[in-house]
Design a protein around this motif. Sequence first.
Motif, mmCIF file in Angstrom:
data_model
loop_
_atom_site.group_PDB
_atom_site.id
_atom_site.type_symbol
_atom_site.label_atom_id
_atom_site.label_comp_id
_atom_site.label_asym_id
_atom_site.label_seq_id
_atom_site.Cartn_x
_atom_site.Cartn_y
_atom_site.Cartn_z
ATOM 1 N N LEU A 39 21.112 63.891 40.895
ATOM 2 C CA LEU A 39 22.294 63.846 40.035
ATOM 3 C C LEU A 39 22.079 64.674 38.775
ATOM 4 O O LEU A 39 22.926 65.482 38.388
ATOM 5 C CB LEU A 39 22.566 62.397 39.622
ATOM 6 C CG LEU A 39 23.594 61.632 40.434
ATOM 7 C CD1 LEU A 39 23.622 60.198 39.978
ATOM 8 C CD2 LEU A 39 24.953 62.271 40.251
ATOM 9 N N ILE B 147 22.164 68.316 39.522
ATOM 10 C CA ILE B 147 23.539 68.821 39.706
ATOM 11 C C ILE B 147 24.206 68.995 38.343
ATOM 12 O O ILE B 147 24.805 70.024 38.036
ATOM 13 C CB ILE B 147 24.360 67.858 40.592
ATOM 14 C CG1 ILE B 147 23.784 67.839 42.006
ATOM 15 C CG2 ILE B 147 25.813 68.280 40.639
ATOM 16 C CD1 ILE B 147 24.366 66.772 42.893
ATOM 17 N N GLY B 148 24.023 67.959 37.497
ATOM 18 C CA GLY B 148 24.585 68.046 36.148
ATOM 19 C C GLY B 148 24.053 69.250 35.407
ATOM 20 O O GLY B 148 24.809 69.984 34.753
ATOM 21 N N ILE C 111 25.510 72.535 36.808
ATOM 22 C CA ILE C 111 26.909 72.706 36.392
ATOM 23 C C ILE C 111 26.982 73.118 34.938
ATOM 24 O O ILE C 111 27.703 74.045 34.574
ATOM 25 C CB ILE C 111 27.703 71.399 36.625
ATOM 26 C CG1 ILE C 111 27.876 71.168 38.122
ATOM 27 C CG2 ILE C 111 29.053 71.468 35.964
ATOM 28 C CD1 ILE C 111 28.357 69.803 38.471
ATOM 29 N N GLU D 115 28.719 76.397 33.334
ATOM 30 C CA GLU D 115 29.914 76.278 32.511
ATOM 31 C C GLU D 115 29.629 76.609 31.052
ATOM 32 O O GLU D 115 30.484 77.146 30.350
ATOM 33 C CB GLU D 115 30.464 74.847 32.609
ATOM 34 C CG GLU D 115 30.897 74.445 34.002
ATOM 35 C CD GLU D 115 32.339 74.806 34.261
ATOM 36 O OE1 GLU D 115 32.882 75.647 33.542
ATOM 37 O OE2 GLU D 115 32.922 74.218 35.174
ATOM 38 N N PHE E 189 32.267 68.821 26.335
ATOM 39 C CA PHE E 189 31.702 68.912 27.681
ATOM 40 C C PHE E 189 30.494 68.002 27.810
ATOM 41 O O PHE E 189 30.400 67.211 28.752
ATOM 42 C CB PHE E 189 31.314 70.377 27.957
ATOM 43 C CG PHE E 189 30.668 70.590 29.287
ATOM 44 C CD1 PHE E 189 31.441 70.824 30.410
ATOM 45 C CD2 PHE E 189 29.291 70.572 29.425
ATOM 46 C CE1 PHE E 189 30.857 71.029 31.630
ATOM 47 C CE2 PHE E 189 28.702 70.777 30.650
ATOM 48 C CZ PHE E 189 29.483 71.008 31.753
ATOM 49 N N LEU F 18 31.332 64.140 27.644
ATOM 50 C CA LEU F 18 31.953 63.652 28.880
ATOM 51 C C LEU F 18 30.963 63.662 30.023
ATOM 52 O O LEU F 18 30.875 62.720 30.817
ATOM 53 C CB LEU F 18 33.170 64.508 29.236
ATOM 54 C CG LEU F 18 34.420 64.293 28.399
ATOM 55 C CD1 LEU F 18 35.528 65.191 28.880
ATOM 56 C CD2 LEU F 18 34.861 62.847 28.497
ATOM 57 N N LEU F 19 30.180 64.753 30.115
ATOM 58 C CA LEU F 19 29.242 64.870 31.231
ATOM 59 C C LEU F 19 28.194 63.779 31.151
ATOM 60 O O LEU F 19 27.850 63.171 32.176
ATOM 61 C CB LEU F 19 28.585 66.253 31.227
ATOM 62 C CG LEU F 19 27.721 66.526 32.448
ATOM 63 C CD1 LEU F 19 28.603 66.712 33.666
ATOM 64 C CD2 LEU F 19 26.872 67.764 32.251
ATOM 65 N N GLY G 10 29.661 60.526 32.257
ATOM 66 C CA GLY G 10 29.843 60.553 33.707
ATOM 67 C C GLY G 10 28.528 60.386 34.432
ATOM 68 O O GLY G 10 28.412 59.586 35.374
ATOM 69 N N LEU G 11 27.509 61.110 33.994
ATOM 70 C CA LEU G 11 26.210 61.018 34.651
ATOM 71 C C LEU G 11 25.625 59.625 34.490
ATOM 72 O O LEU G 11 25.077 59.066 35.454
ATOM 73 C CB LEU G 11 25.260 62.066 34.059
ATOM 74 C CG LEU G 11 25.420 63.470 34.620
ATOM 75 C CD1 LEU G 11 24.471 64.428 33.922
ATOM 76 C CD2 LEU G 11 25.138 63.488 36.115
#
Lengths: 373, 70, 551
Positions: free
Chosen positions: B7, B10-11, B14, B18, B34, B37-38, B41-42
């Motif tokens: 995970l 991947i974070g 990304i 970005e 960003f 929020l990320l 989420g993670l």
Amino acid sequence: MLEKGKISAFDFQVIVLVFTIGSSILVGPGLLARFAKQDAWMASSLALMISVSFVFLYIRLASLYPSLTFVECNEKILGKWIGNMVSILFLSYFYYLSSGLVREIGDFLTTQVLVETPIQMIMIMFLLISLFGVRLGLEVICRTAVIFFPWIVGFLLMWFLFLIPEIKLVHIQPIFEGGIVPIIQGSYHSLGLPFLELAIFLMISPYVTEKESVKKAFYRGTFIGGIILSFLVTISILVMGAEFTARNTYPSYILGKKISIGEFVQRIEIIVAIIWLFTIYFKLTICYYGLALGLAQVFKLNNYKILLFPLAFLIISLALFSHPDIVHFHEFLDHTWTPLSLTICFFLPLFVYVIGVIRKKRAIENQSNTENI
Amino acid sequence: MWAIIGLLMIGGVISLFEILPLIKQKNWREVTVFFILLSIGLLLNILLVLRIEIPTPLDLLNQLYKPFTF
Amino acid sequence: MKSRKPIPLLKLRKRKHSQPGQSKKDQNLNINQNEDTDQEQAVPIHLHRELKKNIEYIKQMVGNSSDIVIREFDLGQTGEIKIAIFYTDGLADKSFVNDFILESLMVNIRTANLGSDVLSKKNIYEIIKSHSLPAGEINELVDFNKVFYHILSGDTVVLMDGFLKGLSIGSRGWADRGVQEPSSQTVVRGPKDGFSETLRTNTALIRRRIKDPNLRIETKQIGKKTQTDVSIIYLKDVADEKLVQEVKARLKKINIDAILESGYIEELIQDETYSPFPTVYNTERPDSVAGGILEGRIAIVVDGTPFVLLVPALFVHFFQSSEDYYQRADIATLIRFLRYFAFFLALITPSAYIAVTTFHQEMIPTPLLISLSSQREGVPFPALVEALMMEVTFEILREAGVRMPRAIGSSISIVGALVIGQAAVEAGIISASMVIIVSLTAISSFVSPTFNMGISVRILRFIFMFLAATFGLFGIILGLIMMVLHLNSLRSFGIPYLAPNAPFILKDQKDNFLRLPHWSLHSRPALINQQETVKENTASPKPPQPDEANQ
């Protein structure tokens, strides 16, 4: 501006229609039949009538500041702090809606079609494709909907035609068995699914090129979508009876299994699954798009696309932990969803609209006053 | 354990994709939003992977709206 | 010396200067050539006043190349005027050079009744230019870049002692394949001529079909080494002016050493490189290019290849054949639907088979399911592996069929039919139904009237197969959504790729999936064309009324 694409009124109409059908096509009939029994078809038509007033409100609100999205309107009308609070409230509703749709996909596919695939994989896959669409922008999403629209309509027609031989009129009798109350109850609960959700189009209407025909397109899209839904509810009840429809989680999918024409055309419930996948895809993508765009406008970013991946993580996790099981999900849908939707998607915009109208009037008065002096 | 590392990776990938252009353009506001929020989420996803029960906010809503349902 | 009579395969290029109808185009062409070369070559090396030095410089530049012919001779009664002509053997029409340039300069000018006071060293240039060259296409040259360009493209260059300028005479005429039937897009009904490798022949084929003074042919050279002629052709009053400017701008941006085929141009000017779908149309057929130009599209003709590009190219264009317009409207419409259906089959069939046999057996009617599973009983592989094996084998066969010498063609088909068809099934490696699936896919992918749309299907098919193997029909649906999203994000020269469908344009539906009769095709496509949109006003044909006929 964050979104450079422009869509035509026709595109808008199609996306509203597809949005209205999406997800309700599978869950709607069961929900209605649980409350209104065999009179569900009346409840559904009643809900459609009432929902026209919502669309009326949205159109009025949108024409207050035709080039601003709801989030921008909020800031303009209510000021920075209150406006942004209202916007966050509004967006969190659609955050939940997106995750709910993802959850619905996952639940449906893992219970009915792909029994052995883990639910996370299906959710991630679907959300990724949705993310791909949102990244490409509003124009592409709407045009894709236009391309798939004839397919959706064609499949729906085919399905309805195949079901005609199975219809038994006994199922909707007796009419008004429980009086008017269950009908009102049923239509009340189907307001949130899907008609109040149309509030998301407040985020999209500024990007329609033909401002004049937006209204018509909005009404027409909602109306045709609602009629298709009512038709679907009616057919579900006519073919399976209210009891059976109410007991099933996915009555229209079961309905597909009933089809048998000759020896060859049978078990075409997958058609229902396909229609549903297409429509729910566009519903999810529009919600996801509105969410990202709104959030970018709240935080004053100059690009909404960077929010997509973080939002994807957030949506997936909420989809997984918000409902411990499918019973909880349907309980929530049956009882809490409509009042919640009414607050966020009706009273909130109404509040913003009233304040907006007062402010605009005052501004005009002030102007004329200063002119007089 | 592997799932968490996956995970995070991947974070990381990304954010690499970005964020790098944004840092070049010095869009710090975007970068902050960003990352906030990320990371939320993670974090949520890691909690899910670890099977730690997260209280669902919907129960609160259920309680809140009980009087309005009929 | 080459014969002037047409030989079936080898044919001399027609000289253009003798035909009055073409002169306008040539002038046009030459003016533009000059402009463009001026823009491109920034530092011109000017001609020297002494002929000897010029000859030396040219010799030094071309080295010992044996095909550059340099002929020096003297002129005038006393032979005091030194003159030299240059041409490339094989590219210039030798008989033209001998009969009209050399003869008039060496013989006729002497026999002409010119006093010595007229013909002098001072005015020889003017006299030769305006009196003694019986050739249509003459250019004045001042720098070596142009001298080399003209010599190396088949023109004859005349340089005179004492002048800072020279003359080039159009004498191009090399061995040419001639106008033959196109090999890649054949029709049953319709013209059978196809483009060839020579730019001038190709433009003439288009000009022959559109005899309108507004047809513009603008040429420039692209490629630092190859100096390839690239022409853009459009109808001035029909094509959108912005589009023409856009094409010109994109061509201008190209900075490459060589252009050997129009594929180079295609890749350098297309909107989106990372896409399996073509956004530039190519064809060998003059009639479909003419049709495109009449719709307001722009043709790009590249010297040295029979494939002419047409832009903008939309998705629907790849499913339209020029034959659609020659056949009856109803048949053409049906065939168009058939093509889309075949496209869909070629894309989906193997993946649908995989999805249905692995995930959704309940969808198959029971008797069919029994027969399918009995076939698959002995097969040791999962459906995906089986399908992949067959598809890859077929792709190999197909590639081999294209590249190998003609003579062994039949052996490939035997090997293909026997090995893939029969032996593999009998050996129990694959099931018979898989063979049917693969053949169906193969045949369907050949239905597309353009080759490059067939290729994109070939690539996508494998992606769909993997999606189907992991997620069943759900995967296929996701793949379809993704494909359409991608198609919608494409643009060809600014025009949405799925144009008459999304955005939906009702007016253009008459020539989209449907092909309505010609008398109802009133207007040109809306997005491509911004001016002169009305195409025709023919009323629909009606038989004479009985009472009129009696009178």
